[in-house]
Scaffold this motif. Structure first.
Motif, PDB file in Angstrom:
ATOM      1  N   ARG A  49       4.890   0.625  -0.393  1.00 41.98           N
ATOM      2  CA  ARG A  49       4.891   1.969  -0.979  1.00 41.98           C
ATOM      3  C   ARG A  49       4.116   1.979  -2.295  1.00 41.98           C
ATOM      4  N   LEU A  50       4.355   0.988  -3.145  1.00 37.39           N
ATOM      5  CA  LEU A  50       3.694   0.947  -4.442  1.00 37.39           C
ATOM      6  C   LEU A  50       2.195   0.725  -4.313  1.00 37.39           C
ATOM      7  N   VAL A  51       1.786  -0.194  -3.440  1.00 31.04           N
ATOM      8  CA  VAL A  51       0.360  -0.492  -3.283  1.00 31.04           C
ATOM      9  C   VAL A  51      -0.382   0.726  -2.753  1.00 31.04           C
ATOM     10  N   ARG A  52       0.206   1.426  -1.807  1.00 31.84           N
ATOM     11  CA  ARG A  52      -0.455   2.623  -1.262  1.00 31.84           C
ATOM     12  C   ARG A  52      -0.484   3.750  -2.281  1.00 31.84           C
ATOM     13  N   ALA A  53       0.556   3.846  -3.081  1.00 39.34           N
ATOM     14  CA  ALA A  53       0.555   4.867  -4.130  1.00 39.34           C
ATOM     15  C   ALA A  53      -0.501   4.568  -5.182  1.00 39.34           C
ATOM     16  N   ALA A  54      -0.653   3.300  -5.541  1.00 39.70           N
ATOM     17  CA  ALA A  54      -1.653   2.932  -6.546  1.00 39.70           C
ATOM     18  C   ALA A  54      -3.060   3.270  -6.070  1.00 39.70           C
ATOM     19  N   ALA A  55      -3.329   3.048  -4.787  1.00 44.64           N
ATOM     20  CA  ALA A  55      -4.671   3.316  -4.254  1.00 44.64           C
ATOM     21  C   ALA A  55      -5.026   4.797  -4.338  1.00 44.64           C
ATOM     22  N   ARG A  56      -4.007   5.666  -4.352  1.00 46.77           N
ATOM     23  CA  ARG A  56      -4.255   7.110  -4.423  1.00 46.77           C
ATOM     24  C   ARG A  56      -4.379   7.607  -5.860  1.00 46.77           C
ATOM     25  N   THR A  57      -4.094   6.733  -6.811  1.00 45.33           N
ATOM     26  CA  THR A  57      -4.027   7.144  -8.217  1.00 45.33           C
ATOM     27  C   THR A  57      -5.396   7.023  -8.873  1.00 45.33           C
ATOM     28  N   THR A  58      -5.875   8.099  -9.441  1.00 45.93           N
ATOM     29  CA  THR A  58      -7.207   8.080 -10.059  1.00 45.93           C
ATOM     30  C   THR A  58      -7.163   7.664 -11.528  1.00 45.93           C
ATOM     31  N   SER A  59      -6.003   7.750 -12.169  1.00 51.02           N
ATOM     32  CA  SER A  59      -5.872   7.301 -13.560  1.00 51.02           C
ATOM     33  C   SER A  59      -5.798   5.778 -13.600  1.00 51.02           C
ATOM     34  N   ASN A  60      -6.668   5.152 -14.385  1.00 50.88           N
ATOM     35  CA  ASN A  60      -6.689   3.693 -14.453  1.00 50.88           C
ATOM     36  C   ASN A  60      -5.370   3.137 -14.985  1.00 50.88           C
ATOM     37  N   ASP A  61      -4.830   3.749 -16.028  1.00 51.07           N
ATOM     38  CA  ASP A  61      -3.587   3.251 -16.608  1.00 51.07           C
ATOM     39  C   ASP A  61      -2.428   3.377 -15.630  1.00 51.07           C
ATOM     40  N   ALA A  62      -2.331   4.515 -14.972  1.00 48.96           N
ATOM     41  CA  ALA A  62      -1.237   4.719 -14.016  1.00 48.96           C
ATOM     42  C   ALA A  62      -1.380   3.787 -12.821  1.00 48.96           C
ATOM     43  N   ARG A  63      -2.630   3.566 -12.370  1.00 49.06           N
ATOM     44  CA  ARG A  63      -2.853   2.669 -11.233  1.00 49.06           C
ATOM     45  C   ARG A  63      -2.478   1.234 -11.604  1.00 49.06           C
ATOM     46  N   ASN A  64      -2.873   0.818 -12.794  1.00 45.92           N
ATOM     47  CA  ASN A  64      -2.523  -0.527 -13.255  1.00 45.92           C
ATOM     48  C   ASN A  64      -1.009  -0.720 -13.308  1.00 45.92           C
ATOM     49  N   ALA A  65      -0.306   0.271 -13.848  1.00 40.36           N
ATOM     50  CA  ALA A  65       1.148   0.163 -13.981  1.00 40.36           C
ATOM     51  C   ALA A  65       1.813   0.051 -12.612  1.00 40.36           C
ATOM     52  N   THR A  66       1.301   0.785 -11.631  1.00 39.49           N
ATOM     53  CA  THR A  66       1.889   0.733 -10.288  1.00 39.49           C
ATOM     54  C   THR A  66       1.615  -0.617  -9.630  1.00 39.49           C
ATOM     55  N   TYR A  67       0.405  -1.125  -9.791  1.00 41.33           N
ATOM     56  CA  TYR A  67       0.106  -2.450  -9.254  1.00 41.33           C
ATOM     57  C   TYR A  67       0.936  -3.537  -9.946  1.00 41.33           C
ATOM     58  N   GLN A  68       1.168  -3.389 -11.235  1.00 39.68           N
ATOM     59  CA  GLN A  68       1.991  -4.365 -11.947  1.00 39.68           C
ATOM     60  C   GLN A  68       3.405  -4.409 -11.382  1.00 39.68           C
ATOM     61  N   HIS A  69       3.945  -3.248 -11.038  1.00 42.15           N
ATOM     62  CA  HIS A  69       5.270  -3.187 -10.418  1.00 42.15           C
ATOM     63  C   HIS A  69       5.251  -3.885  -9.059  1.00 42.15           C
ATOM     64  N   ALA A  70       4.176  -3.649  -8.280  1.00 37.03           N
ATOM     65  CA  ALA A  70       4.060  -4.294  -6.966  1.00 37.03           C
ATOM     66  C   ALA A  70       3.967  -5.806  -7.105  1.00 37.03           C
ATOM     67  N   GLU A  71       3.202  -6.284  -8.100  1.00 38.46           N
ATOM     68  CA  GLU A  71       3.063  -7.728  -8.274  1.00 38.46           C
ATOM     69  C   GLU A  71       4.384  -8.360  -8.728  1.00 38.46           C
ATOM     70  N   ARG A  72       5.172  -7.612  -9.470  1.00 34.38           N
ATOM     71  CA  ARG A  72       6.475  -8.135  -9.889  1.00 34.38           C
ATOM     72  C   ARG A  72       7.374  -8.375  -8.671  1.00 34.38           C
ATOM     73  N   ILE A  73       7.319  -7.472  -7.700  1.00 33.90           N
ATOM     74  CA  ILE A  73       8.073  -7.664  -6.456  1.00 33.90           C
ATOM     75  C   ILE A  73       7.550  -8.896  -5.719  1.00 33.90           C
ATOM     76  N   LEU A  74       6.220  -9.003  -5.638  1.00 34.44           N
ATOM     77  CA  LEU A  74       5.600 -10.126  -4.938  1.00 34.44           C
ATOM     78  C   LEU A  74       5.999 -11.460  -5.565  1.00 34.44           C
ATOM     79  N   LEU A  75       5.925 -11.553  -6.876  1.00 30.00           N
ATOM     80  CA  LEU A  75       6.239 -12.817  -7.545  1.00 30.00           C
ATOM     81  C   LEU A  75       7.736 -13.090  -7.565  1.00 30.00           C
ATOM     82  N   GLY A  76       8.542 -12.072  -7.346  1.00 29.53           N
ATOM     83  CA  GLY A  76       9.962 -12.287  -7.220  1.00 29.53           C
ATOM     84  C   GLY A  76      10.343 -12.884  -5.878  1.00 29.53           C
ATOM     85  N   GLU A  77       9.675 -12.434  -4.822  1.00 31.58           N
ATOM     86  CA  GLU A  77       9.992 -12.928  -3.477  1.00 31.58           C
ATOM     87  C   GLU A  77       9.145 -14.132  -3.076  1.00 31.58           C
ATOM     88  N   LEU A  78       8.006 -14.304  -3.700  1.00 34.05           N
ATOM     89  CA  LEU A  78       7.152 -15.483  -3.534  1.00 34.05           C
ATOM     90  C   LEU A  78       6.876 -15.869  -2.076  1.00 34.05           C
TER      91      LEU A  78
END
Length: 540
Positions: free
Chosen positions: A474-503
């Motif tokens: 959900r987060l990765v697809r939402a980030a791809a739709r986001t045209t604001s660089n700051d908002a897109r970065n923040a959404t990807y950061q949340h997605a990476e936090r999930i990824l690094l948590g589950e490893l």
């Protein structure tokens, strides 16, 4: 202990650290002919025999090294990063709402058989790459097009519903499902390179995976060179096209991609004057070459993450505590500083900093004591009763894998077998999940964080851990739709936090390619995505 306890936040900064390139293993070659008299001939080491020269089926940089000499897409990546450059299209425009792109093709563009390159060729090529039966591994690069995902999945049966249309011979229109900031960069990626319809259909059907259209007698491309010889595991030769749209600016008469199976034989051939460009340098010789003045040694920045893929469907790797223990027990600084010693950097995140402007907000930690505690909680105190797993790889950096094997034995008391496979066999095993732990690599197809994150979406054929997280998707697809660089970065950061948590994977290092270049070679260019730019190259 929660997943978040094992992670530490870092400030939201744009890091200026280097991103580094892939050093692949491959096949041995014996072609050692001197350059042909009367023309400029460039001899490049080729590591890994191409499985295909079909841009819609290729996955390895080694394959696109040759494909990009033979064909070109609408746009080309910029050698210095940033916005792509015109290639098969001379210009393009986008509607105010960001949904409709119009590309204007060059009127002098020709296929190597003399046919004009038209908008219909690109429509056919996109139809082909999205055909479910072809199973194109990079089909997700076309998903921004309206109904592309539905057509590829079989939910939409009518290709005319997909957002691609030839307005006339030289105007091509794309309609997107939603605004996509990275769309021009995607169009510049290798899988968007077109194919010649008549050649495809002369050698089989649109979706045939075993077509012979890429063999030297049959290949038709629209690039600066034509395919003249392919001796498997020895040499691939391409020759300057006389009808390429910009043929007068192509300096090389011929490029020979000469196969070598290891860095030592490659380096010896370079010293003997039999190679102009190597793919790698044995890391035992990097320091020596670095001290030479002038030095033929070059280090090429490229966005690539080397990681261990963990098959999350195979016990005990289906236990997140085991996966975290394996990561915590590693010493990445030792891997890069004591073994590789070629400019590689420890990877405590999955996506390299500064890829498309992305900055990680979470980093992994290393702690052997915590690793042992987690392994004990999972039922394997001191490694007791832990099954003997295999760590598989292709022919590359065995010293790194041996060091990982030793770290896990020393810190966790577990035994891991090292198994080396031929590169194509290794990738095929990753795709179907026929492995436990495997060395893998991500080199994005374009300069954008979305490409790296997309690899791990549920159902992506390149999701080698076969991991699935609805929240991550959900987060990765939402980030791809986001045209604001700051908002897109923040959404990807949340997605990476999930990824690094589950490893589902363990990042190891951001790689560096060290290669040798003869001084007679001028204007050698390659970007951090390992795209080569051949037309400007010349040799004395």
């Amino acid at each position: 202990m929660s997943a978040m306890d094992l992670l530490k936040p870092i400030p939201r900064l744009i890091f200026s650290g280097m991103l580094f390139a892939l050093i692949l293993g491959g096949q041995d070659g014996c072609a050692k002919r001197p350059p042909t008299s009367g023309g400029q001939v460039l001899r490049i080491s080729q590591r890994n025999e191409p499985a295909t020269l079909d841009p819609h089926l290729a996955t390895l940089p080694d394959e696109f090294f040759i494909i990009r000499a033979l064909s070109e897409g609408l746009l080309s990546p910029s050698p210095d990063g940033g916005a792509p450059h015109p290639a098969g299209a001379e210009s393009w425009s986008v509607s105010p709402e960001g949904l409709v792109y119009t590309f204007h093709l060059r009127r002098d563009a020709r296929w190597s058989n003399g046919d004009p390159v038209t908008a219909a060729d690109f429509v056919y090529s996109i139809h082909r790459v999205l055909s479910p039966a072809l199973g194109a591994p990079k089909a997700p690069l076309f998903y921004p097009l309206k109904n592309a995902r539905a057509f590829y999945s079989g939910r939409e049966k009518n290709f005319s519903a997909v957002g691609v249309k030839a307005i006339n011979e030289h105007e091509l229109e794309f309609t997107l499902a939603e605004p996509t900031a990275d769309f021009p960069a995607m169009v510049a990626s290798g899988p968007w390179i077109p194919v010649h319809q008549a050649t495809i259909e002369k050698n089989g059907t649109m979706d045939a995976r075993d077509s012979q259209w890429t063999s030297p007698p049959n290949f038709v491309g629209n690039g600066p060179f034509t395919l003249t010889a392919w001796r498997p595991n020895q040499e691939i030769t391409v020759t300057r096209s006389k009808i390429y749209r910009d043929a007068t600016q192509v300096h090389l008469q011929e490029i020979r991609f000469v196969a070598f199976d290891n860095g030592d034989s490659e380096e010896r051939a370079f010293r003997a004057g039999q190679l102009d460009v190597t793919m790698a340098v044995p890391f035992s010789k990097i320091a020596t070459y670095r001290e030479m003045r002038p030095s033929p040694l070059h280090t090429l920045p490229l966005a690539e993450t080397r990681f261990l893929s963990l098959n999350v469907n195979r016990p005990p790797l289906n236990d997140v505590r085991v996966r975290r223990a394996l990561s915590l027990a590693l010493d990445r600084e030792a891997l890069t500083g004591k073994i590789l010693r070629g400019g590689q950097r420890p990877a405590f995140s999955y996506v390299p900093p500064d890829l498309g402007g992305y900055s990680p907000a979470t980093l992994l930690t290393e702690n052997a004591a915590t690793a042992r505690q987690l392994l004990a909680e999972a039922g394997y105190p001191g490694g007791k009763n832990f099954p003997k797993l295999e760590l598989t790889s292709w022919a590359t950096t065995p010293a790194v894998l041996e060091a990982i094997q030793q770290m896990w034995h020393r810190e966790l008391g577990i035994e891991i077998n090292l198994v080396q496979r031929e590169a194509r066999t290794h990738l095929a095993a990753l795709a179907v999940g026929d492995y436990a732990i495997a060395l893998a690599t991500v080199i994005p197809d374009y300069d954008g964080a979305s490409d790296a994150f997309d690899y791990l979406l549920s159902g992506n054929p390149l999701n080698y851990p076969h991991w699935s997280s609805p929240d991550y998707d959900r987060l990765v697809r939402a980030a791809a739709r986001t045209t604001s660089n700051d908002a897109r970065n923040a959404t990807y950061q949340h997605a990476e936090r999930i990824l690094l948590g589950e490893l589902p994977l363990i990042p190891l290092y951001f790689n560096a390619q060290n290669f040798l270049l003869q001084p007679r070679v001028k204007n050698w260019e390659a970007d951090r995505l390992w795209t080569r730019f051949y037309p400007e190259i010349s040799v004395k």
